[in-house]
Design a protein around this motif. Structure first.
Motif, PDB file in Angstrom:
ATOM      1  N   ARG A  44       0.824  -1.205   0.000  1.00  0.00           N
ATOM      2  CA  ARG A  44       0.000   0.000   0.000  1.00  0.00           C
ATOM      3  C   ARG A  44       0.865   1.264   0.000  1.00  0.00           C
ATOM      4  O   ARG A  44       0.556   2.235  -0.696  1.00  0.00           O
ATOM      5  N   ASP A 371      -5.889  -0.560   4.651  1.00  0.00           N
ATOM      6  CA  ASP A 371      -5.789   0.743   3.988  1.00  0.00           C
ATOM      7  C   ASP A 371      -5.631   1.855   5.020  1.00  0.00           C
ATOM      8  O   ASP A 371      -4.784   2.741   4.886  1.00  0.00           O
ATOM      9  N   ARG A 375      -2.304   4.117   5.686  1.00  0.00           N
ATOM     10  CA  ARG A 375      -2.449   5.560   5.526  1.00  0.00           C
ATOM     11  C   ARG A 375      -1.953   6.297   6.771  1.00  0.00           C
ATOM     12  O   ARG A 375      -1.234   7.296   6.678  1.00  0.00           O
ATOM     13  N   THR A 406      -5.011   2.384  -1.891  1.00  0.00           N
ATOM     14  CA  THR A 406      -6.127   1.454  -1.992  1.00  0.00           C
ATOM     15  C   THR A 406      -5.601   0.136  -2.506  1.00  0.00           C
ATOM     16  O   THR A 406      -4.528   0.059  -3.093  1.00  0.00           O
TER      17      THR A 406
END
Length: 414
Positions: A44, A371, A375, A406
């Motif tokens: 990610r 996710d 993040r 994503t």
């Protein structure tokens, strides 16, 4: 570049023009071994920066060289080949690898460094490291055959790191007073992937080696090593010969011959990440039969939430990072007798009890995802690495580039 030298400043949104430096990762885990926290997070992060993962070296005659692989979009795995027969990041291997890392440093330039094993801490000096992150997902010093120098190297890493992430609350409590900037990031879940195994989901093709087994089936997937209570598995099978105990995962660091053998215990070996949901879909109860020893004192099993995503009853020994947050959802047993009784209770639960249990599972899963975890990690990383230059650190909002992380963008395996 220790914590006393750099801090994160008040948050604000960074403009998209801020370049994100390459991320060089030092890992003791093979990318193609078991798909877990490093692969989820790094694939990610690779949506917004190039990621280079340096694995432990392997033996190969001739001059040291890199074996390069591209397992996911933006991720380059670098497997060093050296003429040494030593395994792991030994002093000899680190010396043999140094020219390769020097070469990589010239290739990537200024970079951020993400470390999973303290044994590789000396390689940071070969890189133009701007920010160093220690993602402590396990207490490696507690594992069998841990090198004696590991604790000393961890202290060196803690002194060098700008940020420390831990894989669960137990590890957080163990590390929070050893560094000025420690954050707990309990491993999360790809709920859609394991949600394929929910009872009401469309039926999956059952694996051939499980298809003929009668019910009830009680299953486990994960690495099978010293953390597993093999005697407990044997006691479970002996107490209920009509139960089928399905054990999916590679056997490492222990002799397979020491595992209990019975007609109703099925050691199926390792499976890929994509192959797990079809096994899980065929289980009546999911197991966390961990031993209570030093190697499990700080573990935070990723599979707890993966089982929840499948909405199956879960039975565990009272591992701290399972019992404390999920003791009202997971059936617990601290002795073989209590564990067997917990399995019996899980199988006999009424529809109303199962419905309430599933509702609690869904409430837990609604608060987390890989996710979101990636993040939030990226916000801290980019805030620390960019703060000195910009005067500020980024806000954890959708405007930050990391918000674009994503599954589709990262190419993460599903």
């Amino acid at each position: 570049m220790g914590p006393a030298k750099r801090g994160r400043l008040p948050l604000r949104i960074l403009p998209f023009a801020v370049p994100l430096r390459p991320l060089v990762v030092l890992s003791h885990l093979r990318w193609d071994f078991v798909y877990q926290r490093p692969q989820h997070v790094l694939s990610r992060l690779a949506a917004t920066r190039p990621v280079f993962v340096i694995e432990e070296p392997v033996h190969s005659e001739g001059e040291p060289h890199w074996e390069r692989q591209r397992p996911a979009s933006g991720v380059t795995v670098l497997r060093p080949h050296t003429p040494l027969h030593e395994g792991g990041f030994t002093d000899g291997q680190l010396q043999a690898m140094r020219p390769l890392v020097d070469e990589l440093a010239r290739e990537v330039g200024a970079c951020d460094v993400w470390v999973y094993t303290p044994l590789a801490v000396s390689l940071i000096d070969a890189l133009d490291a701007q920010t160093v992150v220690y993602d402590c997902m396990d207490e490696l010093s507690a594992f069998d055959h841990a090198p004696p120098q590991l604790l000393e190297r961890e202290q060196l890493l803690l002194d060098r790191a700008d940020l420390v992430f831990t894989g669960g609350p137990s590890l957080y409590r163990a590390k929070k007073d050893r560094h000025a900037d420690v954050h707990c990031f309990t491993s999360s879940v790809d709920a859609a992937h394991f949600g394929q195994a929910r009872p009401e989901a469309p039926a999956l093709d059952e694996p051939e080696d499980q298809r003929a087994l009668p019910h009830p089936r009680l299953g486990f997937f994960g690495v099978i090593d010293e953390r597993l209570d093999a005697n407990l598995v044997g006691a479970l099978a002996e107490a209920h010969p009509e139960w089928q105990i399905v054990m999916v995962g590679p056997v490492v660091k222990i002799d397979p011959a020491t595992l209990p053998q019975a007609a109703n215990i099925h050691w199926l070996g390792g499976r890929t990440y994509d192959e797990l949901p079809p096994y899980l879909a065929g289980w009546d109860v999911c197991l966390l039969p961990f031993a209570r020893n030093r190697s499990t004192e700080f573990i935070s099993p990723t599979k707890t939430l993966e089982y929840m995503a499948a909405e199956r009853p879960i039975v565990s020994t009272p591992i701290t990072d399972v019992a404390e947050p999920y003791g009202d959802i997971v059936y617990l047993g601290d002795t073989p007798e209590a564990f067997i009784q917990a399995c019996e209770a899980a199988l006999k639960a009424s529809p109303k009890q199962r419905e309430a249990n599933v509702a609690d599972m869904r409430a837990v899963l609604a608060k987390t995802s890989w996710d979101t975890t990636a993040r939030r990690m990226a916000v801290l990383l980019d805030g620390t690495s960019c703060g000195a230059a910009s005067g500020d650190a980024p806000d954890a909002s959708s405007s930050h580039p990391a918000a674009a992380l994503t599954p589709e963008a990262s190419g993460a395996a599903r």
